[in-house]
Write a protein that holds these residues in place. Structure first.
Motif, PDB file in Angstrom:
ATOM      1  N   GLY A  20       4.412   0.903   5.101  1.00  0.00           N
ATOM      2  CA  GLY A  20       5.581   1.752   5.243  1.00  0.00           C
ATOM      3  C   GLY A  20       5.223   3.135   5.734  1.00  0.00           C
ATOM      4  O   GLY A  20       4.076   3.413   6.088  1.00  0.00           O
TER       5      GLY A  20
ATOM      6  N   ARG B 208       1.117  -2.980   0.754  1.00  0.00           N
ATOM      7  CA  ARG B 208       2.457  -2.508   1.119  1.00  0.00           C
ATOM      8  C   ARG B 208       2.336  -1.715   2.401  1.00  0.00           C
ATOM      9  O   ARG B 208       1.386  -0.962   2.582  1.00  0.00           O
TER      10      ARG B 208
ATOM     11  N   SER C 120       7.984  -1.522   2.810  1.00  0.00           N
ATOM     12  CA  SER C 120       8.363  -2.925   2.696  1.00  0.00           C
ATOM     13  C   SER C 120       8.037  -3.395   1.280  1.00  0.00           C
ATOM     14  O   SER C 120       7.354  -2.717   0.523  1.00  0.00           O
ATOM     15  N   ASP C 121       8.522  -4.584   0.948  1.00  0.00           N
ATOM     16  CA  ASP C 121       8.155  -5.178  -0.330  1.00  0.00           C
ATOM     17  C   ASP C 121       6.657  -5.442  -0.346  1.00  0.00           C
ATOM     18  O   ASP C 121       6.033  -5.654   0.698  1.00  0.00           O
TER      19      ASP C 121
END
Length: 97
Positions: free
Chosen positions: A55, A53, A63-64
Protein backbone atom coordinates in the motif's frame (compact mmCIF):
# COMPACT_ATOMS: atom_id res chain seq x y z
CA UNK A 1 4.06 5.07 -4.26
CA UNK A 2 3.17 1.55 -3.14
CA UNK A 3 5.43 -0.28 -0.70
CA UNK A 4 5.26 -3.92 0.39
CA UNK A 5 5.90 -4.72 4.04
CA UNK A 6 6.83 -8.25 5.11
CA UNK A 7 6.00 -8.99 8.74
CA UNK A 8 6.37 -11.78 11.30
CA UNK A 9 3.66 -11.65 13.97
CA UNK A 10 3.75 -13.94 17.03
CA UNK A 11 0.72 -14.83 19.14
CA UNK A 12 1.37 -15.13 22.86
CA UNK A 13 -0.50 -16.76 25.69
CA UNK A 14 -2.41 -14.24 27.82
CA UNK A 15 -4.57 -14.56 30.93
CA UNK A 16 -7.73 -14.40 28.80
CA UNK A 17 -6.51 -16.54 25.88
CA UNK A 18 -4.18 -15.64 23.04
CA UNK A 19 -3.07 -12.14 22.02
CA UNK A 20 -1.02 -10.70 19.18
CA UNK A 21 2.58 -10.11 20.20
CA UNK A 22 5.03 -7.54 18.85
CA UNK A 23 5.14 -7.53 15.05
CA UNK A 24 8.56 -7.55 13.39
CA UNK A 25 9.03 -5.99 9.96
CA UNK A 26 11.46 -7.87 7.71
CA UNK A 27 13.18 -6.91 4.47
CA UNK A 28 12.00 -9.92 2.44
CA UNK A 29 9.22 -12.51 2.56
CA UNK A 30 11.61 -15.39 3.31
CA UNK A 31 13.09 -13.40 6.22
CA UNK A 32 9.55 -12.95 7.62
CA UNK A 33 8.96 -16.71 7.36
CA UNK A 34 12.23 -17.53 9.13
CA UNK A 35 11.52 -14.96 11.85
CA UNK A 36 7.96 -16.26 12.36
CA UNK A 37 9.28 -19.82 12.67
CA UNK A 38 11.82 -18.70 15.28
CA UNK A 39 9.23 -16.66 17.19
CA UNK A 40 6.81 -19.60 17.23
CA UNK A 41 9.36 -21.72 19.13
CA UNK A 42 9.73 -19.27 22.02
CA UNK A 43 8.27 -20.14 25.40
CA UNK A 44 4.74 -18.80 25.83
CA UNK A 45 4.18 -18.42 22.11
CA UNK A 46 0.99 -19.99 20.72
CA UNK A 47 2.20 -19.67 17.13
CA UNK A 48 3.12 -17.05 14.58
CA UNK A 49 2.34 -15.93 11.06
CA UNK A 50 4.34 -14.34 8.29
CA UNK A 51 2.37 -11.98 6.08
CA UNK A 52 2.80 -9.12 3.64
CA UNK A 53 0.81 -5.97 2.93
CA UNK A 54 1.12 -3.58 0.02
CA UNK A 55 0.00 0.00 0.00
CA UNK A 56 0.80 3.67 0.14
CA UNK A 57 2.19 4.74 3.54
CA UNK A 58 1.56 8.42 2.85
CA UNK A 59 -2.18 7.90 2.35
CA UNK A 60 -2.57 4.94 4.71
CA UNK A 61 -4.33 2.95 1.97
CA UNK A 62 -3.24 -0.71 2.22
CA UNK A 63 -4.50 -3.92 0.67
CA UNK A 64 -5.59 -6.80 2.86
CA UNK A 65 -2.77 -8.83 4.35
CA UNK A 66 -1.52 -11.81 2.33
CA UNK A 67 -0.69 -14.76 4.57
CA UNK A 68 2.67 -16.25 3.63
CA UNK A 69 2.98 -18.97 6.29
CA UNK A 70 1.53 -20.18 9.60
CA UNK A 71 3.98 -21.51 12.16
CA UNK A 72 2.84 -23.97 14.84
CA UNK A 73 -0.80 -24.17 15.77
CA UNK A 74 -2.38 -20.76 15.78
CA UNK A 75 -6.16 -21.10 16.15
CA UNK A 76 -6.60 -17.37 15.53
CA UNK A 77 -5.39 -17.95 11.96
CA UNK A 78 -8.54 -19.94 11.20
CA UNK A 79 -10.88 -17.05 12.01
CA UNK A 80 -12.48 -15.20 9.15
CA UNK A 81 -12.04 -11.73 10.66
CA UNK A 82 -8.77 -9.82 10.18
CA UNK A 83 -6.12 -10.58 12.78
CA UNK A 84 -3.40 -8.43 11.23
CA UNK A 85 -3.02 -4.99 12.85
CA UNK A 86 -4.13 -2.12 10.63
CA UNK A 87 -1.79 0.80 9.94
CA UNK A 88 -2.17 3.33 12.72
CA UNK A 89 -3.10 0.69 15.30
CA UNK A 90 -1.13 0.43 18.53
CA UNK A 91 0.72 -2.65 17.22
CA UNK A 92 3.65 -1.27 15.23
CA UNK A 93 6.17 -3.57 13.56
CA UNK A 94 9.81 -3.18 14.51
CA UNK A 95 12.45 -3.50 11.80
CA UNK A 96 14.56 -6.65 11.57
CA UNK A 97 16.95 -8.02 8.97
Amino acid sequence: MDVTYHVALPFVMADDGVAAGEAVECLRANAAVMRAEALSRKTGCAGAVAFSRTGDPSSGDFSDARLIRRCRTCTLCDRHEPIIPRPGSRHRPTRAG
